[in-house]
Design an enzyme around this catalytic site. Structure first.
Site, short mmCIF file in Angstrom:
data_model
loop_
_atom_site.label_atom_id
_atom_site.label_comp_id
_atom_site.label_asym_id
_atom_site.label_seq_id
_atom_site.Cartn_x
_atom_site.Cartn_y
_atom_site.Cartn_z
N PRO A 1 66.15 23.47 35.40
CA PRO A 1 67.26 24.09 36.14
C PRO A 1 68.16 23.12 36.90
O PRO A 1 67.79 22.62 37.95
CB PRO A 1 66.54 25.03 37.12
N GLU A 2 69.30 22.88 36.36
CA GLU A 2 70.41 22.36 37.13
C GLU A 2 71.28 23.58 37.44
O GLU A 2 70.98 24.69 36.99
CB GLU A 2 71.19 21.31 36.31
#
Length: 272
Positions: free
Chosen positions: A2-3
DNA sequence: CTTTGCACCTGTTGGC
DNA sequence: TGCCAACAGGTGCAAA
């Protein structure tokens, strides 16, 4: 994974299924995340409808009338929607049961994520209170970046990853944005000109917006049990491409370490 | 105040 | 094939 684009893609994927649904139970199989998951979460949330699903930085905010559930995916977290009777797999730590039929299932092998309950205005939660502007919002632009970089001896790449300056720019997009702006990651932040900051702010917004668009266009499988949630294989200009030729000029991409993290740049396209 | 390095944890990869 | 070290996209926190 997750960015920011993945977090926003997740938010968009789950939001239509959560808003208006009522939490009927919470099943915590493993509560040892970055901070302990509140033991009373089931009692706290049961019977409450989800009013909205928002995002601040990389925190997902599930809003209820009496408070907000903060969800962070850490380094390896994901959310998906499955039928409530779907057997949990390894690392499926938490289920929010919705209307007794569906589970919002939280998986996080490394357990760097978090699930916290907050009563009162969520912007005053200690984890959110000191955060800088959203990268895609009007509050972040060349001027704010220029001002934030004045007098700072740290590198521009590390400054970009400082949540007080701007949120949501992780290692991948810091590298990619600096490439697009033609600035080396190791350059001292204080040495950036206003024109540099202009190109960099534009690059950050453009790259993040494109990645979110790409995520949305391949959005699938947030509902159902097949495969991973609808993330996407992004192609990167420099990230993870050490010793490979630059797509623009053919020079070999270099890799360095900055603050225990890998940075990548093209020595020709990012002259300094 | 700024900067630096560590810590949390599991899984994957690459070298020998 | 097995073993081990290094590394992985986050980020709060303590220490310098």
């Amino acid at each position: 994974m997750p960015e920011l684009p993945e977090v926003e893609t997740t938010r968009r994927g789950v939001e239509p299924h959560l808003t208006g649904a009522t939490v009927t139970d919470v099943v915590v199989r493993e509560g040892r995340l970055r901070w302990p998951v509140p033991p009373a979460l089931a009692a706290t949330l049961s019977g409450l409808p989800v009013l909205a699903v928002r995002r601040r930085a990389k925190y997902l905010l599930l809003e209820f009338a009496s408070g907000t559930l903060l969800v962070h995916l850490g380094m390896s977290g994901s959310l998906r929607l499955v039928a409530a009777d779907t057997p949990p797999q390894k690392h499926d730590h938490i289920d929010l049961i919705l209307d007794g039929r569906t589970a919002l299932r939280y998986r996080d092998p490394r357990r760097f994520g978090a699930m916290l309950w907050h009563v009162g205005p969520v912007e005053f939660h200690p984890l959110l209170a000191e955060l800088g502007p959203e990268p895609l919002g009007d509050a972040f632009d060349a001027d704010t970046l220029y001002r934030a970089s004045r007098g700072r001896t740290t590198s521009i790449k590390q400054l970009l990853m400082d949540n007080h300056v701007v949120v949501g720019v992780g290692n991948i997009y810091a590298n990619e944005s600096l490439f697009e702006a033609g600035i080396r990651p190791g350059r001292a932040a204080r040495r950036l000109t206003h024109a540099d900051c202009e190109r960099l702010a534009v690059a950050i917004k453009s790259i993040l917006a494109r990645a979110i668009e790409a995520g949305g266009s391949t959005l699938r499988d947030f509902v159902g049990a097949s495969g991973q949630p609808g993330y996407f294989q992004q192609t990167y200009a420099v990230y993870g491409r050490a010793e490979e030729p630059c797509h623009t000029c053919g020079s070999l991409i270099r890799q360095i370490r900055q603050g225990q993290r890998s940075s990548y740049y093209c020595p020709h396209c990012q002259p300094w």
